[in-house]
Scaffold this active site. Structure first.
Site, PDB file in Angstrom:
ATOM      1  N   HIS A 187       1.027  -1.469  -0.084  1.00 36.80           N
ATOM      2  CA  HIS A 187       0.185   0.066  -0.103  1.00 36.80           C
ATOM      3  C   HIS A 187       0.680   1.233  -0.102  1.00 36.80           C
ATOM      4  CE1 HIS A 187      -3.729  -2.118   1.907  1.00 36.80           C
ATOM      5  NE2 HIS A 187      -3.550  -1.872   0.917  1.00 36.80           N
ATOM      6  N   CYS A 281      -2.021   2.298   8.851  1.00 35.79           N
ATOM      7  CA  CYS A 281      -2.894   1.834   9.236  1.00 35.79           C
ATOM      8  C   CYS A 281      -4.236   1.607  10.075  1.00 35.79           C
ATOM      9  CB  CYS A 281      -2.207   0.042   8.941  1.00 35.79           C
ATOM     10  SG  CYS A 281      -0.948  -0.108   7.167  1.00 35.79           S
TER      11      CYS A 281
END
Length: 306
Positions: A187, A281
């Site tokens: 990501h 996250c």
């Protein structure tokens, strides 16, 4: 309140005035390594649940000390990665109204069950929920980060470049897709962290040559992170005012941030690193990230696509 907590809170108040930053988190009640969808995950190397809960609580307390209001989404059995709220959606709009949440289209079936719960939560909180067409994988603020007026969007591993262009059309903003080339940094938020509209942390080896040129051309101040600290998820940081919260084990980055006037804070998050996540996250900024220019003006004033 300790002296360090007063310093964090005072810095946040100076940056935000009366508007308190709001961050979404999800308690790790059902967190664990139940499948393997990135190179960090190994079902034979399970997270210690009690330690994970303690680490999550310490992160929450540190963000509250920095001046953030933490709101929580209920955890759900069978959805261990719901704890990683950054992937739930991309937030866009004006904190006083017109709040929009572009929901994730998760690539892996193991995470697709999260989206109905995310959608119900955002709708109940007054967000207008939107989605890209189902053919485009998109993993929320994990792969889409504003730096100034520009939305940098990671693609190839979890999200689709063509979907990012659709996203730019939906929001009326400039999007620069950047290719991620290392599966360990799957990501964008694992290798790139905007700190303010013209400054960002990044791990150069996670990007292809075009991506590196695009970052250099559009972000005035880039702070490179060494490989050893990138693997400690140094770039997966939460920014609240001048406070930058990372996993423990990033001393070189913290020294550089301090020299630039930021207030770096470390807290151990190793149990979440086992699943490929860390501080960023575990959070989703609901009023807009510090680096997003739109957060200080109505969305209709955003830059139109070039």
């Amino acid at each position: 309140m300790s002296d360090s907590q007063r310093q964090l809170s005072a810095g946040s108040e100076a940056r935000h005035g009366s508007r308190r930053p709001r961050i979404l988190m999800c308690p790790p009640d059902h967190y664990g390594i139940e499948y393997e969808i990135n190179p960090w995950m190994d079902r034979a190397r399970q997270a210690d649940h009690a330690v994970a809960c303690d680490q999550w609580a310490r992160l929450k307390a540190l963000l509250e000390a920095a001046g953030a209001e933490i709101v929580t989404m209920p955890p759900v059995p069978g959805l261990p990665d719901l704890v990683f709220t950054a992937n739930a959606a991309l937030i866009y709009g004006d904190s006083g109204g017109g709040k929009r949440a572009v929901l994730a289209n998760f690539l892996h079936p193991q995470r697709q069950g999260e989206t109905p719960h995310d959608e119900r939560w955002f709708t109940a909180q007054g967000f207008a929920t939107e989605r890209l067409p189902a053919r485009f994988a998109f993993e929320g603020a994990g792969d889409a980060l504003f730096c100034g007026d520009t939305l940098f969007a990671g693609y190839r591993i979890r999200s689709d470049a063509a979907g990012h262009q659709q996203l730019g059309n939906m929001l009326g903003c400039r999007v620069i897709p950047v290719e991620l080339v290392d599966n360990y940094y799957y990501h964008l938020d694992t290798c790139f962290c905007p700190l303010n509209p013209d400054t960002a942390i990044y791990y150069p080896a996670a990007f292809d040559e075009y991506g590196l040129r695009a970052l250099a051309a559009n972000v005035a101040n880039l702070i490179p992170v060494a490989e050893a600290e990138a693997r400690r998820f140094a770039c997966n940081a939460v920014v609240v005012g001048q406070t930058v919260v990372t996993n423990a084990g990033c001393p070189e980055l913290h020294n550089e941030l301090q020299a630039r006037g930021f207030v770096p804070q470390a807290t151990p998050l190793d149990e979440f690193v086992k699943a490929g996540g860390s501080a960023k996250c575990l959070t989703l900024r609901l009023d807009g990230e510090e680096a997003a220019s739109w957060r200080d003006r109505p969305p209709q004033a955003a830059v139109k696509p070039a």
